[in-house]
Design an enzyme around this catalytic site. Structure first.
Site, PDB file in Angstrom:
ATOM      1  N   HIS A  61       0.844  -1.327   0.016  1.00 35.72           N
ATOM      2  CA  HIS A  61       0.106  -0.012   0.261  1.00 35.72           C
ATOM      3  C   HIS A  61       0.853   1.222   0.068  1.00 35.72           C
ATOM      4  O   HIS A  61       0.590   1.953  -0.850  1.00 35.72           O
ATOM      5  CB  HIS A  61      -0.909   0.102   1.228  1.00 35.72           C
ATOM      6  CG  HIS A  61      -1.743   1.210   1.478  1.00 35.72           C
ATOM      7  ND1 HIS A  61      -2.671   1.980   0.688  1.00 35.72           N
ATOM      8  CD2 HIS A  61      -1.494   2.102   2.675  1.00 35.72           C
ATOM      9  CE1 HIS A  61      -2.910   2.996   1.078  1.00 35.72           C
ATOM     10  NE2 HIS A  61      -2.321   3.382   2.174  1.00 35.72           N
ATOM     11  N   HIS A  82       4.296   6.819   5.573  1.00 37.65           N
ATOM     12  CA  HIS A  82       3.269   7.660   5.967  1.00 37.65           C
ATOM     13  C   HIS A  82       2.532   6.886   7.219  1.00 37.65           C
ATOM     14  O   HIS A  82       1.657   7.467   8.012  1.00 37.65           O
ATOM     15  CB  HIS A  82       2.227   8.385   4.815  1.00 37.65           C
ATOM     16  CG  HIS A  82       1.433   7.150   4.174  1.00 37.65           C
ATOM     17  ND1 HIS A  82       1.858   6.294   3.242  1.00 37.65           N
ATOM     18  CD2 HIS A  82      -0.022   6.547   4.690  1.00 37.65           C
ATOM     19  CE1 HIS A  82       0.739   5.385   2.845  1.00 37.65           C
ATOM     20  NE2 HIS A  82      -0.287   5.563   3.884  1.00 37.65           N
ATOM     21  N   GLU A 127       2.170   5.900  12.944  1.00 34.98           N
ATOM     22  CA  GLU A 127       0.805   5.475  13.646  1.00 34.98           C
ATOM     23  C   GLU A 127       0.746   4.108  14.034  1.00 34.98           C
ATOM     24  O   GLU A 127       0.254   3.775  14.942  1.00 34.98           O
ATOM     25  CB  GLU A 127      -0.218   5.855  12.609  1.00 34.98           C
ATOM     26  CG  GLU A 127      -1.730   5.457  13.083  1.00 34.98           C
ATOM     27  CD  GLU A 127      -2.039   6.226  14.300  1.00 34.98           C
ATOM     28  OE1 GLU A 127      -3.176   5.664  14.526  1.00 34.98           O
ATOM     29  OE2 GLU A 127      -1.465   7.096  14.510  1.00 34.98           O
ATOM     30  N   ASP A 128       1.705   3.143  13.150  1.00 31.10           N
ATOM     31  CA  ASP A 128       1.167   1.847  13.137  1.00 31.10           C
ATOM     32  C   ASP A 128       2.270   0.752  13.406  1.00 31.10           C
ATOM     33  O   ASP A 128       2.126  -0.305  13.259  1.00 31.10           O
ATOM     34  CB  ASP A 128       0.038   1.328  11.942  1.00 31.10           C
ATOM     35  CG  ASP A 128      -1.049   1.799  11.946  1.00 31.10           C
ATOM     36  OD1 ASP A 128      -1.841   1.976  12.978  1.00 31.10           O
ATOM     37  OD2 ASP A 128      -1.506   2.388  10.781  1.00 31.10           O
ATOM     38  N   ASP A 139      -3.249   8.553  -0.746  1.00 32.90           N
ATOM     39  CA  ASP A 139      -3.311   7.197   0.189  1.00 32.90           C
ATOM     40  C   ASP A 139      -5.074   6.845   0.069  1.00 32.90           C
ATOM     41  O   ASP A 139      -5.406   5.727  -0.189  1.00 32.90           O
ATOM     42  CB  ASP A 139      -3.296   7.967   1.725  1.00 32.90           C
ATOM     43  CG  ASP A 139      -3.665   6.711   2.864  1.00 32.90           C
ATOM     44  OD1 ASP A 139      -3.345   5.844   2.386  1.00 32.90           O
ATOM     45  OD2 ASP A 139      -4.461   7.120   3.426  1.00 32.90           O
ATOM     46  N   ASP A 142     -24.255  16.555 -24.342  1.00 30.42           N
ATOM     47  CA  ASP A 142     -22.781  16.705 -24.314  1.00 30.42           C
ATOM     48  C   ASP A 142     -22.119  15.799 -23.297  1.00 30.42           C
ATOM     49  O   ASP A 142     -21.876  15.973 -22.205  1.00 30.42           O
ATOM     50  CB  ASP A 142     -22.538  18.191 -23.553  1.00 30.42           C
ATOM     51  CG  ASP A 142     -23.337  18.561 -22.463  1.00 30.42           C
ATOM     52  OD1 ASP A 142     -24.301  17.778 -22.246  1.00 30.42           O
ATOM     53  OD2 ASP A 142     -23.183  19.484 -21.821  1.00 30.42           O
TER      54      ASP A 142
END
Length: 749
Positions: free
Chosen positions: A86, A110, A114-115, A177, A297
């Site tokens: 990812h 990124h 956080e993880d 992301d 259109d």
């Protein structure tokens, strides 16, 4: 976690956190096989960066790749793929925009703060302060619960914009992301898919558009649309497939035609075409309330020239070859958008009368149009691209947040944010800086009534951004509107057609009824005059005073006003004075003897262009072998017979009560609301009138316009029906419809 697409599961996720990833059994560090999908994706990324930036610090990129892979080791997404695929995919999306190394490294890392066990300090030590702050900014954006309650959402928007104001690259990484997560949303639960799709449609897609990244906005919208309304999207795709089978490759043919015209004009240009995205088509269908087959259109074409002068030459060549559509031309070259977007937009009628949109721009303008604000960081041949049209992100973001960073009220803040992000709504400012939300195509009249009914009633003019404009001007996002008022001013009848909001239309209609006494008196005078003349009597003041006294009405004017307002019929007034002249019940005049002045057995027909009714002055036009066509004396079709006086007949209607067989067409605009059409039909029926035909002419999100054929006795009956409809609050506009083009229909057959 910093990515909605899959959380490594190291920390307990927040209530609306991203999809939790799963941890695989740890494996001993070793060199990956060449066929490893993560390594393959990494090598493709490095090759893409080298292609546009030969001076890239590839060692630093590889170090970030290795560190990110190590931190995410053992984590998987719901699909079962290694989680690190990812971040690599996010970096690849940004590499397609030719962004700088720091942004790409941020994309690779990124999710680490956080993880994983990685910290801000460690990232700063390894990759520098700039990258650490960018990664931290993306982490904070990810932690915002954007699908939360109204007040929380306002605060989250505030945080989002404050983070964006520090470095716009934080938002670029977050958008990439979200794009990758939407591309791989199929592994999420149906509930989570719906939540993320709505969030994408409401927040991230408009934000991408506001930043000038139109390609990303369109893809985000389409991916969200696929989740929110898959049946509608599939239906549109099938319509396109059927259209291609029936009419061939329209895009290829028009593209070839356009290339030929520009080549013959000596204008070097690259021409491409495509069908518009399914969501764009669906939104247009909803706005116009039309089916796919009625849209014109649905194709877009782009001509990319070598310089600005060629843009205008190309425009001239295209307009010479194809007919331009009025009101569909915009010159964003001379007046660029705030995000740096420059292009000429025009719509022309192409092959088979099909409307197509054409965008004309230079190569440099095209780069900004594709990358938006991100063009500021684009590289080419190892150096920052010098694009004169790329907007300064610092200046852009300062204009974006100028109105909102000091706002304390949650509602006002959200209004200001939506003003900047949502292009399909209109948010305008009062002179005091208050935001007024209006539907698209709203006018200063709608703005005035949105402030206060009293302001709307007293409106005599408006200024938009300091310039005096007509009241029918369509307002645009971000404009400052000042309403000019005058004491004694009252609403005008034409305002009902100009206004688009229900609030304004209702207030105008109510005010018109209050100030219409004089009109009702004049109308009552005419109705009473006609009613008396039908019995060869005159409506003298004495007769009217007698009638008013008998009805316990204070004055003749009040009597006439009640007749004009349909509270009292003119026939009732006649009966009070001359009861013996009233036709007996059931003694109705049929259509064969309704007109006086014809020869015995001479056939006659009511003119379909004006449809006169008993009580109106009429004239006949003779036609050899066809009889007489009866017109109203004021019919526009009579002009063509001015030089043929021998064909004119002086006619009048037979006195007495006529049968309700004289059809009249009413042009009615009603509010688009449940039950409105039913109430309209009921009102007409309550006036003892029959609807013989009903045709919808225009359907909009907030109103319907239709033609209603009503069978009536006479002019008074017509007046009663129209007055009853005008009094209905859901009737926005009403007039008698006459069509001069139908003059010849009376002679057919």
């Amino acid at each position: 976690m910093a990515s909605e697409g899959g959380s490594p599961g190291i920390k307990a996720p927040a209530p609306s956190a991203r999809e939790p990833a799963r941890r695989r059994p740890a494996r001993s560090p070793r060199a990956s096989k060449p066929s490893d999908p993560v390594d393959a994706a990494g090598e493709a990324l490095f090759a893409a960066v080298r292609a546009y930036n030969p001076k890239t610090d590839e060692a630093r990129l590889r170090a970030a790749f290795a560190f990110g892979r190590e931190m995410h080791e053992g984590q998987t997404r719901r699909s079962g793929e290694p989680y690190f695929t990812h971040p690599v995919a996010v970096a690849s999306i940004l590499a397609e925009q030719r962004l700088d190394d720091s942004t790409l490294i941020t994309a690779l890392l990124h999710d680490t703060i956080e993880d994983t066990k990685a910290s801000f300090a460690e990232i700063e030590k390894r990759f520098g302060r700039e990258v650490a702050e960018l990664v931290d900014g993306v982490t904070k954006l990810t932690n915002l619960q954007l699908s939360s309650t109204h007040t929380q959402q306002a605060e989250n928007f505030r945080k989002l914009f404050m983070a964006t104001s520090r470095d716009l690259r934080v938002t670029l990484v977050k958008l990439a992301d979200r794009l990758h997560n939407m591309r791989t949303i199929g592994s999420m639960s149906p509930e989570k898919q719906q939540q993320k799709a709505r969030e994408t449609m409401d927040i991230f897609a408009p934000l991408a558009g506001r930043m000038g990244m139109q390609w990303m906005r369109e893809e985000l919208e389409d991916l969200a649309f696929k989740v929110i309304n898959p049946k509608a999207r599939t239906s549109i795709i099938r319509h396109f497939a059927r259209l291609r089978r029936e009419s061939g490759d329209v895009i290829k043919r028009i593209t070839a035609d356009m290339r030929k015209e520009l080549k013959e004009a000596g204008i070097p240009a690259e021409v491409t075409g495509r069908a518009k995205m399914p969501y764009s088509i669906w939104r247009k269908m909803q706005e116009k309330d039309q089916g796919f087959s009625r849209l014109s259109d649905i194709y877009g074409f782009r001509a990319i020239t070598e310089n600005e002068a060629d843009c205008y030459r190309a425009l001239g060549a295209i307009h010479q070859r194809w007919k331009s559509v009025p009101g569909r031309f915009k010159d964003y070259i001379s007046q660029p958008k705030s995000n740096g977007y420059r292009s000429i937009h025009t719509t022309v009628s192409g092959r088979d009368g099909k409307r197509v949109e054409v965008q004309i721009r230079t190569r440099q303008m095209h780069e900004v149009a594709e990358a938006g604000v991100a063009a500021h960081w684009s590289y080419r041949d190892g150096v920052r691209a010098e694009n004169p049209f790329a907007v300064d992100p610092v200046r852009w973001i300062s204009t974006l947040t100028a109105r909102i960073d000091d706002e304390e009220d949650h509602d006002a803040f959200l209004e200001a944010v939506k003003l900047e992000m949502y292009q399909d709504q209109v948010f305008c400012f009062t002179p005091k800086g208050e935001v007024i939300k209006l539907p698209r195509d709203a006018t200063p009249i709608d703005f005035a009534y949105a402030i206060h009914t009293r302001i709307g009633h007293a409106c005599v003019g408006a200024k938009v951004d300091g310039m005096r404009v007509p009241l029918w001007t369509r307002l645009k996002n971000g404009q400052a509107v000042e309403i000019i008022t005058a004491e004694g001013q009252t609403p005008q009848a034409t305002w009902v057609d100009i206004a688009v909001t229900g609030r304004a239309k209702t207030a105008i209609r109510r005010a018109l009824k209050e100030v219409d006494r004089e009109r009702f008196i004049r109308l009552g005078q005419e109705l009473v005059r006609v009613a008396f003349e039908n019995h060869r009597r005159k409506a003298t003041d004495k007769a009217l005073r007698t009638a008013a006294k008998a009805l316990a009405i204070d004055s003749v004017d009040e009597l006439l006003a009640r007749v004009g307002a349909n509270e009292l019929s003119a026939r009732q007034v006649v009966r009070l004075i001359y009861p013996d002249l009233t036709p007996a019940t059931g003694d109705e005049i049929d259509g064969h003897r309704a007109v006086v002045g014809l020869a015995p057995d001479q056939p006659h027909t009511r003119a379909p262009c004006c449809k006169p009714v008993p009580g109106e002055r009429i004239v006949g036009i003779t036609w050899r072998g066809r009889g007489v066509v009866v017109h109203a004396i004021d019919c526009a079709s009579l002009v063509e017979f001015e030089e043929q006086p021998d064909r004119w007949l002086d006619l009048r209607w037979q006195e007495g009560q006529h049968k309700p067989i004289h059809d009249v067409t009413l042009d009615v605009t009603i509010v688009n609301d449940a039950g409105t059409l039913g109430r309209l039909c009921t009102l007409i029926a309550e006036q003892s009138a029959n609807i013989s035909n009903l045709e919808f002419k225009d359907r909009k999100p907030d109103y319907y316009r239709l033609l209603v054929d009503v069978e009536l006795r006479d002019a008074e009956h017509l007046h009663r029906v129209m007055t009853a409809l005008e009094a209905e609050s859901d009737v926005a506009a009403l007039r008698r419809h006459r069509d001069p083009s139908r003059a010849g229909e009376a002679l057919k057959g």
